[in-house]
Design a protein around this motif. Structure first.
Motif: not given
Length: 538
Positions: A347-368
């Motif tokens: 999950g963290l790896d996927a979020i890292e890809i999102v940040r690299k692709t879109l920048g550090n948006s305000e979307k705070r994705h959660e790992l439940a």
């Protein structure tokens, strides 16, 4: 006393409210200037005021329909108690085709050997189909009639990501693991629109009585959202709801239907129902079912061998990252079910890809359910602006923790690294996960256990990883301001400040002046939602 949770003024003597907003926070003398001829003045008589609490991971209507319509027994129930409960439910509903209920605990079949759980239910079910959920909500228990109506037989293959547990001749023994329970669940009749509206109204009142004024539904179906919106439009929803739209459970290698998710989001948004959230499942649970994705193998057992680590994730990294990128672009915050340390890492790896692709948006994705986190991944939460969603309330010894340890071994004692996460400045939220794993949605045992790491109900002795204890003030902030951020409402709720909504609670006692092991017994005197009194203790 008023504890505001505001950084620049944590304590106050008085607040003033006009309409639905806070217009003053400060000392009593200054508050007098806001008193007019028609002002209602409330004397706290020494009681403590806090912001309304946020349960940021809960199944609101799942819990409500369980309480209103189902056949229930406690997690601690033994076979005799379950037999008595099912017998009584069948007698009370002689015309029922289906009787749904639960919840048996994760270690039940380890403690109580049954040659045929299916036959056990058959003995007391009459002509009714019986389907029971376990304490995690991931596994089911059915009688012969339920299996028959669902057309599950010896010839039915195991679904991908699930197991039909069988007797020696191949006949299903009634236990359905993970996606296999969906075979029976799909045959259970749906609740009506009126029943869901009643459930939404019931949940709102129920939550207010615990001091909860905002909640995030962890995985919600469309018909449940419709019930919430209908209740809201009737003026009967006195709670802010964020709804994490449920995506398909189980293994998949195709993208999500983003347009369908958009349709649901746009159709069911209302004043107090916020729909820009999505739920994705990566794995199962780290109990004897052994379906959570772990970095290291589970303890050996006959069914899984010596090197089993939970199997494949429901969604691989490439597909998950692709889904997250698209959902982030469309404005969604995603809650991912990650009960094992391997799923947390992916999950963290996927979020890292999102940040690299879109920048550090305000979307705070959660790992439940992020209770198992490898030490090298702790710091990544803050780096990636990813949220550790701590739920259910299991950061203390309990039978469920015993079941987890029986599956994962001694590392099960290093569960929920709350102190380490806070020290690493990780975003955190807390939720009950009710009706899974906990008997009710009461947040106060969770607050106490954050501080003590002991069982707040005193059913199990000892402590769970006491080095991870946090301060009471930190626990309150997690249940208020951190939860507000998870709702994307931190500018409106979560602390008592001028300009924010007047969502606050009055406690019967000052939790900062009593022994911490009494915090779980906290009672609510009053709950205010948008300036209106919505609950008062009789």
């Amino acid at each position: 006393m008023i504890y505001t949770v505001a950084a620049d003024q944590s304590m106050a003597e008085a607040i003033a409210v006009s309409g639905d907003q806070i217009i003053f926070v400060g000392d009593e003398a200054a508050a007098d200037t806001y008193i007019g001829s028609d002002t209602k003045v409330v004397d706290l008589k020494g009681r403590l005021v806090l912001p309304g609490l946020v349960d940021a991971h809960i199944h609101p209507l799942g819990g409500a329909v369980k309480e209103l319509y189902q056949c229930n027994f406690p997690f601690s129930a033994d076979p005799d108690r379950i037999r008595e409960t099912i017998t009584r439910c069948v007698e009370n509903r002689p015309d029922a085709q289906w009787i749904i209920g639960g919840q048996w605990d994760s270690g039940f079949f380890q403690r109580f050997e049954m040659l045929s759980p299916r036959s056990f239910l058959d003995e007391v079910s009459g002509n009714a189909a019986i389907f029971l959920s376990d304490d995690s909500g991931h596994n089911g228990w059915a009688n012969s009639k339920a299996l028959e109506l669902a057309e599950v037989s010896a010839s039915t293959p195991d679904p991908t990501g699930g197991t039909i547990v069988r007797e020696q001749d191949g006949t299903p023994n009634g236990i359905l693991i993970e996606t296999a329970q969906g075979l029976v669940q799909s045959a259970v009749p749906k609740y009506s629109d009126k029943q869901y509206i009643k459930a939404a109204r019931w949940f709102s009142n129920y939550a207010n009585a615990y001091g909860i004024t905002a909640a995030k539904a962890a995985a919600i179906e469309e018909e449940e959202m419709a019930g919430l919106v209908s209740a809201d439009k009737m003026g009967e929803l006195t709670i802010h709801m964020a709804t994490s739209i449920r995506t398909p459970y189980g293994h998949r290698n195709t993208p999500l239907d983003f347009d369908e998710i958009d349709r649901i989001r746009d159709r069911y948004e209302s004043e107090h129902v916020h729909t820009e959230f999505v739920k994705i499942f990566l794995d199962g649970v780290p109990t004897p079912a052994r379906t959570a994705a772990m970095l290291d193998p589970y303890l050996p057992d006959k069914a899984h061998g010596n090197d089993f680590n939970g199997g494949d994730l429901h969604v691989g990294l490439d597909m998950l990252a692709s889904d997250l990128v698209e959902l982030d672009k469309r404005g969604y915050t995603v809650k991912m079910h990650t009960a094992g340390d391997r799923s947390v890492r992916v999950g963290l790896d996927a979020i890292e890809i999102v940040r690299k692709t879109l920048g550090n948006s305000e979307k705070r994705h959660e790992l439940a359910h992020a209770g198992f986190i490898h030490p090298t991944d702790i710091g990544r939460f803050a780096q990636l602006n990813a949220v550790a969603d701590l739920c259910p309330i299991l950061w203390h010894p309990s039978p469920i923790i015993d079941a987890v340890i029986s599956a994962v071994g001694e590392r099960g004692k290093n569960y929920w690294p709350t102190r380490d996460l806070l020290d690493a400045e990780a975003p955190i939220l807390a939720g009950s996960d009710w009706p899974s794993a906990v008997p009710n949605a009461n947040p106060w045992p969770g607050v106490e256990a954050f501080v003590t790491r002991r069982d707040p109900r005193d059913n199990v002795k000892g402590s769970l990883w006491p080095e991870q204890a946090i301060l009471l003030e930190e626990a309150i902030e997690i249940y208020t301001l951190h939860g507000a951020r998870a709702m994307k409402m931190e500018d409106r709720i979560g602390s008592l400040e001028v300009g924010k909504l007047a969502d606050f609670i009055v406690l019967e006692q000052n939790i900062f002046e009593i022994p911490v092991d009494e915090v779980a017994q906290t009672k609510i005197h009053q709950t205010y939602f948008e300036g209106k009194l919505v609950y008062e203790k009789n």
